[in-house]
Design a protein around this motif. Structure first.
Motif, mmCIF file in Angstrom:
data_model
loop_
_atom_site.group_PDB
_atom_site.id
_atom_site.type_symbol
_atom_site.label_atom_id
_atom_site.label_comp_id
_atom_site.label_asym_id
_atom_site.label_seq_id
_atom_site.Cartn_x
_atom_site.Cartn_y
_atom_site.Cartn_z
ATOM 1 N N VAL A 21 7.476 -0.377 8.397
ATOM 2 C CA VAL A 21 7.534 -0.291 9.869
ATOM 3 C C VAL A 21 6.238 0.283 10.451
ATOM 4 C CG1 VAL A 21 10.044 -0.113 9.861
ATOM 5 C CG2 VAL A 21 8.686 1.981 9.858
ATOM 6 N N LYS A 22 5.154 0.121 9.706
ATOM 7 C CA LYS A 22 3.865 0.618 10.217
ATOM 8 C C LYS A 22 3.494 -0.136 11.494
ATOM 9 C CE LYS A 22 1.412 -2.552 7.157
ATOM 10 N NZ LYS A 22 0.732 -2.664 5.857
ATOM 11 N N ALA A 23 2.479 0.383 12.199
ATOM 12 C CA ALA A 23 1.999 -0.256 13.435
ATOM 13 C C ALA A 23 3.163 -0.519 14.390
ATOM 14 C CB ALA A 23 1.238 -1.541 13.123
ATOM 15 N N ALA A 25 6.341 -0.727 13.891
ATOM 16 C CA ALA A 25 7.216 -1.800 13.373
ATOM 17 C C ALA A 25 6.638 -3.165 13.750
ATOM 18 C CB ALA A 25 8.648 -1.646 13.861
ATOM 19 N N TYR A 26 5.363 -3.338 13.381
ATOM 20 C CA TYR A 26 4.642 -4.599 13.643
ATOM 21 C C TYR A 26 4.826 -5.016 15.109
ATOM 22 C CZ TYR A 26 4.134 -5.321 8.510
ATOM 23 O OH TYR A 26 3.828 -5.201 7.174
ATOM 24 N N GLY A 27 4.782 -4.017 15.982
ATOM 25 C CA GLY A 27 4.886 -4.297 17.412
ATOM 26 C C GLY A 27 6.304 -4.317 17.960
ATOM 27 N N THR A 145 1.386 -0.205 -6.754
ATOM 28 C CA THR A 145 0.126 -0.887 -6.508
ATOM 29 C C THR A 145 0.349 -1.860 -5.362
ATOM 30 O OG1 THR A 145 -1.793 -1.900 -7.589
ATOM 31 C CG2 THR A 145 0.345 -2.893 -8.077
ATOM 32 N N HIS A 146 -0.719 -2.460 -4.869
ATOM 33 C CA HIS A 146 -0.580 -3.424 -3.764
ATOM 34 C C HIS A 146 -1.208 -4.739 -4.210
ATOM 35 C CE1 HIS A 146 0.464 -4.491 0.254
ATOM 36 N NE2 HIS A 146 -0.768 -4.610 0.709
ATOM 37 N N LEU A 147 -0.533 -5.848 -3.875
ATOM 38 C CA LEU A 147 -0.939 -7.166 -4.355
ATOM 39 C C LEU A 147 -1.956 -7.815 -3.423
ATOM 40 C CD1 LEU A 147 2.631 -8.417 -5.314
ATOM 41 C CD2 LEU A 147 0.830 -7.657 -6.893
ATOM 42 N N SER A 181 6.055 -5.166 -4.795
ATOM 43 C CA SER A 181 6.185 -6.415 -4.024
ATOM 44 C C SER A 181 6.128 -6.225 -2.518
ATOM 45 C CB SER A 181 7.509 -7.092 -4.384
ATOM 46 O OG SER A 181 7.588 -7.305 -5.777
ATOM 47 N N ASN A 182 5.303 -7.015 -1.868
ATOM 48 C CA ASN A 182 5.299 -7.142 -0.416
ATOM 49 C C ASN A 182 6.168 -8.359 -0.049
ATOM 50 O OD1 ASN A 182 3.714 -9.234 -1.310
ATOM 51 N ND2 ASN A 182 1.819 -8.503 -0.363
ATOM 52 N N SER A 183 6.130 -8.773 1.208
ATOM 53 C CA SER A 183 6.982 -9.906 1.625
ATOM 54 C C SER A 183 6.700 -11.152 0.809
ATOM 55 C CB SER A 183 6.748 -10.256 3.097
ATOM 56 O OG SER A 183 7.129 -9.216 3.939
ATOM 57 N N ALA A 184 5.425 -11.474 0.647
ATOM 58 C CA ALA A 184 5.081 -12.725 -0.030
ATOM 59 C C ALA A 184 5.605 -12.717 -1.465
ATOM 60 C CB ALA A 184 3.568 -12.931 -0.014
ATOM 61 N N VAL A 201 10.876 -2.609 -3.498
ATOM 62 C CA VAL A 201 9.993 -3.583 -2.855
ATOM 63 C C VAL A 201 9.617 -3.090 -1.458
ATOM 64 C CG1 VAL A 201 10.961 -5.469 -4.207
ATOM 65 C CG2 VAL A 201 11.924 -4.960 -1.949
ATOM 66 N N ARG A 202 8.532 -3.634 -0.917
ATOM 67 C CA ARG A 202 8.018 -3.160 0.373
ATOM 68 C C ARG A 202 7.752 -4.322 1.322
ATOM 69 N NH1 ARG A 202 4.295 -1.010 -3.280
ATOM 70 N NH2 ARG A 202 2.662 -2.177 -2.200
ATOM 71 N N PRO A 203 8.787 -5.017 1.765
ATOM 72 C CA PRO A 203 8.542 -6.115 2.710
ATOM 73 C C PRO A 203 8.244 -5.589 4.110
ATOM 74 C CG PRO A 203 10.893 -5.866 2.383
ATOM 75 C CD PRO A 203 10.222 -4.874 1.458
ATOM 76 N N GLY A 204 7.336 -6.266 4.785
ATOM 77 C CA GLY A 204 7.021 -5.951 6.177
ATOM 78 C C GLY A 204 7.228 -7.184 7.035
ATOM 79 N N ILE A 205 6.241 -8.040 7.062
ATOM 80 C CA ILE A 205 6.208 -9.167 8.003
ATOM 81 C C ILE A 205 7.491 -9.998 8.008
ATOM 82 C CG2 ILE A 205 5.098 -10.817 6.404
ATOM 83 C CD1 ILE A 205 4.122 -10.415 10.083
ATOM 84 N N ALA A 206 8.076 -10.218 6.833
ATOM 85 C CA ALA A 206 9.270 -11.071 6.765
ATOM 86 C C ALA A 206 10.415 -10.477 7.577
ATOM 87 C CB ALA A 206 9.701 -11.271 5.311
ATOM 88 N N GLY A 338 0.195 -14.305 12.022
ATOM 89 C CA GLY A 338 1.276 -13.697 12.805
ATOM 90 C C GLY A 338 1.205 -12.177 12.809
ATOM 91 N N TYR A 339 0.819 -11.592 11.686
ATOM 92 C CA TYR A 339 0.700 -10.136 11.583
ATOM 93 C C TYR A 339 -0.133 -9.574 12.742
ATOM 94 C CZ TYR A 339 1.595 -10.420 6.415
ATOM 95 O OH TYR A 339 2.100 -10.609 5.165
ATOM 96 N N GLU A 340 -1.285 -10.228 12.996
ATOM 97 C CA GLU A 340 -2.210 -9.681 13.996
ATOM 98 C C GLU A 340 -1.621 -9.784 15.396
ATOM 99 O OE1 GLU A 340 -6.141 -11.455 14.148
ATOM 100 O OE2 GLU A 340 -6.895 -9.827 15.396
HETATM 101 C C1 PLP Z 1 1.736 -3.468 5.074
HETATM 102 C C2 PLP Z 1 2.110 -3.138 3.672
HETATM 103 C C3 PLP Z 1 3.189 -3.788 3.054
HETATM 104 C C4 PLP Z 1 3.958 -4.925 3.704
HETATM 105 O O1 PLP Z 1 3.237 -6.125 3.602
HETATM 106 P P1 PLP Z 1 3.823 -7.499 4.206
HETATM 107 O O2 PLP Z 1 2.819 -8.519 3.813
HETATM 108 O O3 PLP Z 1 3.893 -7.314 5.688
HETATM 109 O O4 PLP Z 1 5.152 -7.694 3.597
HETATM 110 C C5 PLP Z 1 3.533 -3.379 1.787
HETATM 111 N N1 PLP Z 1 2.848 -2.387 1.157
HETATM 112 C C6 PLP Z 1 1.812 -1.754 1.713
HETATM 113 C C7 PLP Z 1 1.091 -0.700 0.962
HETATM 114 C C8 PLP Z 1 1.395 -2.106 2.989
HETATM 115 O O5 PLP Z 1 0.355 -1.475 3.544
#
Ligand code: PLP
Length: 354
Positions: A21-23, A25-27, A145-147, A181-184, A201-206, A338-340
């Motif tokens: 929910v950073k930024a 919550a993506y706006g 880690t971040h992908l 894992s992020n959304s992708a 897992v850490r989904p954001g945009i989805a 879309g993120y931006e």
């Molecule tokens: C923003 C972020 C995510 C989410 O990424 P999405 O592509 O929006 O799913 C996950 N992990 C970290 C560390 C991030 O900064």
């Protein structure tokens, strides 16, 4: 947003979910996220003031600070708000070594595995982990880690699988939880790489109904748009062939044309880079239609060509993105993602709900 979280839950299976929910919550607003993501295992964000807002809105489950603390004094809020912190650098370890907290601090130890942005490098990983593990007042909750390339299957750079392998190799005897894992990755990559043990897992945009991957529509991933940017036709005028519209006279009428002026511009979050032809939805009394943007986007207006929509009239509702026009479609036309567009939504555009 709740629907999208349920879609993420279905994909995650037994894995836990940090709803990112950073930024703001993506706006979409932290407070909205607190309500919509009640079923998530935690919220992940960047700034302590957003953490404060989440707690004030009633969020009682964990909160993860994705970049950890920036200064020693941030630990006062970490304790007060009961935050879990990412540790990605030795400066943060040094701060933890000086800390004498009343309760242990939960940390996510972040390793770099190919993004080359944040996290301990391969040759630092062991020392970083050992220093953290030596602190009685620190509880290492997960390795993270971040992908870099979860949104594609080929091309240059490390793959999802190779980043997972690199992460496991950092601390081979680790039997605790992971977070990768992020959304992708969640929506496109099978969970085969996840080692025995738990992943968070850490989904954001989805979660906001936009696609994490260029070329795959959010709807095809079962996601629904959570934001509608909407306005109205503020004026309608007729142009003769040869008459231009807007700054720089980028677009010129080729035929007798009816032009609508929409009260929305780049100060409202609409991208100035949107070219002629970017679709805009106009809802007239006789029904709705997609019409093309014409001429440059101004600070608080855009123009659309209504010639093929005779029913359109001043005052009609307009959707810039949302249900009829996907934010990803506008983003692609404007050369962004879309993120931006979502995260860049200014406060003034959020003030008037429908
Ligand atoms: C923003 C972020 C995510 C989410 O990424 P999405 O592509 O929006 O799913 C996950 N992990 C970290 C560390 C991030 O900064």
């Amino acid at each position: 947003m709740a629907h999208n979280l349920a879609q993420a839950r279905a994909r995650a299976g037994a894995r836990g979910i940090w709803a990112v929910v950073k930024a703001n919550a993506y706006g979409h607003g932290i407070e909205n996220a607190v309500r919509a993501f009640a079923d998530a295992d935690g919220l992940a964000l960047l700034e302590t003031d957003e953490a404060q807002r989440a707690r004030a809105a009633g969020w009682r489950k964990p909160i993860l600070l994705l970049e950890g603390v920036f200064e020693h004094r941030d630990f006062a809020l970490v304790a007060e708000l009961d935050l879990t912190v990412v540790v990605h650098g030795f400066e943060q370890i040094a701060m933890l070594e000086r800390l004498r907290p009343a309760r242990p601090v939960g940390v996510y130890c972040k390793f770099d595995t190919g993004m080359n942005r944040l996290g301990f490098a391969a040759d630092e990983a062991r020392a970083a982990f050992d220093r953290l593990a030596a602190l009685a007042h620190v509880r290492i909750e997960a390795l993270m880690t971040h992908l870099a390339n979860a949104d594609r299957r080929d091309g240059s750079g490390p793959s999802v699988t190779s980043q997972w392998q690199a992460l496991r190799a950092r601390i081979p005897q680790w039997t605790g939880a992971w977070s990768v894992s992020n959304s992708a990755a969640l929506f496109l990559h099978p969970a085969d790489d996840v080692p025995a043990g738990m992943e968070f897992v850490r989904p954001g945009i989805a979660l906001y109904g936009a696609s994490p991957v260029a070329g795959i529509a959010a709807a095809d991933l079962g996601l629904r748009p959570a934001m509608r940017l909407h306005s109205r036709l503020l004026a309608v005028r007729d142009l003769a062939p040869g008459q231009p519209v807007g700054y720089g006279s980028r677009w010129t009428a080729q035929r007798p044309s009816r032009i609508g002026i929409v009260a929305c511009g780049y100060a409202d979050g609409y991208p100035r880079s949107a070219p002629d032809g970017t679709p805009v939805w106009v809802e007239s009394a006789a029904g709705g239609a997609r019409v093309p943007l014409v001429g440059r986007v101004s600070m608080d207006m855009i123009a659309v060509d209504l010639t093929d929509m005779p029913s359109a009239a001043c005052g009609d509702a307009v959707e810039l993105w949302g249900v009829r026009i996907g934010v990803d479609e506008v983003a692609e036309r404007a050369g962004t993602i879309g993120y931006e567009l979502l995260s860049g939504l200014p406060a003034r555009a959020r003030e008037r709900p429908e």
